[in-house]
Design a protein around this motif. Sequence first.
Motif, short mmCIF file in Angstrom:
data_model
loop_
_atom_site.label_atom_id
_atom_site.label_comp_id
_atom_site.label_asym_id
_atom_site.label_seq_id
_atom_site.Cartn_x
_atom_site.Cartn_y
_atom_site.Cartn_z
N ALA A 201 20.79 14.78 26.72
CA ALA A 201 19.83 15.88 26.58
C ALA A 201 19.31 16.32 27.95
CB ALA A 201 18.68 15.45 25.68
N ILE A 202 19.08 15.34 28.82
CA ILE A 202 18.59 15.66 30.17
C ILE A 202 19.70 16.30 30.99
CG2 ILE A 202 17.90 14.55 32.36
CD1 ILE A 202 15.53 14.88 30.51
N MET A 298 13.16 23.03 29.52
CA MET A 298 12.72 21.62 29.52
C MET A 298 11.71 21.39 28.39
SD MET A 298 12.88 19.09 31.89
CE MET A 298 12.54 17.41 31.47
N VAL A 299 10.78 22.33 28.26
CA VAL A 299 9.75 22.21 27.23
C VAL A 299 10.41 22.14 25.85
CG1 VAL A 299 7.79 23.42 26.12
CG2 VAL A 299 7.99 23.36 28.63
N MET A 305 12.86 16.42 21.20
CA MET A 305 12.93 14.95 21.22
C MET A 305 11.72 14.35 20.52
SD MET A 305 14.03 13.81 25.00
CE MET A 305 15.51 14.38 25.79
N ALA A 306 10.55 14.96 20.75
CA ALA A 306 9.31 14.42 20.16
C ALA A 306 9.20 14.76 18.67
CB ALA A 306 8.09 14.99 20.92
N LYS A 307 10.06 15.67 18.22
CA LYS A 307 10.04 16.14 16.82
C LYS A 307 8.66 16.70 16.47
CE LYS A 307 13.79 13.34 14.97
NZ LYS A 307 14.23 12.57 16.12
N ILE A 308 8.15 17.55 17.39
CA ILE A 308 6.86 18.22 17.17
C ILE A 308 7.11 19.72 17.28
CG2 ILE A 308 4.53 18.57 18.13
CD1 ILE A 308 4.58 15.67 19.07
N ASP A 309 6.48 20.49 16.40
CA ASP A 309 6.64 21.94 16.40
C ASP A 309 5.91 22.52 17.62
OD1 ASP A 309 6.71 24.62 16.02
OD2 ASP A 309 5.80 24.61 14.01
#
Length: 406
Positions: A201-202, A298-299, A305-309
């Motif tokens: 991913a990076i 990047m954001v 990855m954080a699985k946050i909307d």
Amino acid sequence: MDKIIVIGAGPAGLMAAITAAKNGGTVLLFEKNAHPAKKLSISGTGQCNFTHDGDIAFFAQHYGEKGKIASRILKRFSNEDLINFFKDLGLEIYRREDGKYFPISMRSSDVIDCLLCTYDFLGGKLILNDPVISIEKKETIFLVSTEKKRYTANSVICATGGYTYPKTGSDGQFFSIIENLNHHIVPLGKGLSPIITQDEAILMLSGISFKNAGLLFRTKKGKQLNPRGELLITHRGFSGPLILDNSRYFEKGMKIYLNFTPFQDKEMLKKNMLDYSEKHGKKSLAAFFTDHTIPKRMVNTLFNMAKIDKDIPLSNLTAEDRKKLSKIFAEYPTTIQEMGSINNSMVTTGGIALSEIKLSTMESKIINALYFCGEMIDIDGDTGGYNIQMAFSTGFIAGLAASRRG
Ligand SMILES: Cc1cc2nc3c(=O)[nH]c(=O)nc-3n(C[C@H](O)[C@H](O)[C@H](O)COP(=O)(O)OP(=O)(O)OC[C@H]3O[C@@H](n4cnc5c(N)ncnc54)[C@H](O)[C@@H]3O)c2cc1C
């Protein structure tokens, strides 16, 4: 008999040879390549960033844990002394706004020509294409053998460089000659090295850079360091001064934590998210990060990855998600899969043990009239001109001391 033999025509050897010749020494300089100073020619992408501004106390902080030793050396021949040395020789110099010094032409060849002309003018002899293969001491005389011939000398100055970028001639082979002279070599390693990761991913974000990122890791001695600086994501991992300058502490398998935000750590990030939310609660979560210099690509990746909307308003962020985001943006874990290779690590760490060298003269504590200078000794600097400065400083000290032996 040649009174002083210098081995290796990089910046350290050239400075040693010039200084010895200027102070009355009869000097013979050997270089194994057909051309001198190959590494200097490619330094600073061919522009030769030969030193940096700053007083000695500031300058010495750029040699990792060897700051005190660097300071003792620099007091004898500082960045200011080097700049004046070149000015006196008529080399025009340019100080860039980031404090780095270059020849005004931005061509390393001008620095090399200036050194070679000076050495020639002083009557020094340079023998190219002739590697030194052994050194022996018989009573007070050194017997120095090259592939072609044997020479004698009263003093020998070794300046054969490290072991990275071996195609430049500094290939590490000379260290076995030093070991035969009963000196200890601190294990050699790769410094100013990028790191390789397998974080797909990076790696997809290759090309993104940060002016002011952070790094958190523990040294082998257990010391926690939290430096900041420029960071670059490459197609194989991470590079940029933040990584290169700290790579002297890294090794394969080590875990480091990256902070992509301008905040000192994850606690400061959390606090700033809260403060920002009070003023701009209706803005999206993503906007907080893009407003704080983090590129959109990047954001997006880190929110996935954080699985946050990323589009929910800041004021709706839960404490748990704030914790999760602060960790992923400011303490991103990376395992070093591999360090860069010897072909892209710009300096060598380790080298001849400093405890066996008199810093006031760079003379061996084991063999009288044998001197060491440059990258072959166990000290390495950050990016920004600190390594070439150290080569010139130690070369100057060795050349002066050898010429004064008479
Ligand atoms: C790509 C790159 C970019 C860099 N950019 C910068 C920069 O911008 N600023 C900075 O401060 N530093 C930079 N560095 C580091 C810097 O160039 C070195 O630290 C510096 O050149 C070391 O000087 P030295 O004289 O000790 O060794 P070297 O420059 O390595 O010279 C040693 C010489 O000894 C010769 N030699 C080796 N063995 C023998 C033998 N047996 N007989 C005879 N001769 C021998 C070699 O051929 C070589 O010419 C860079 C390095 C690289 C690789």
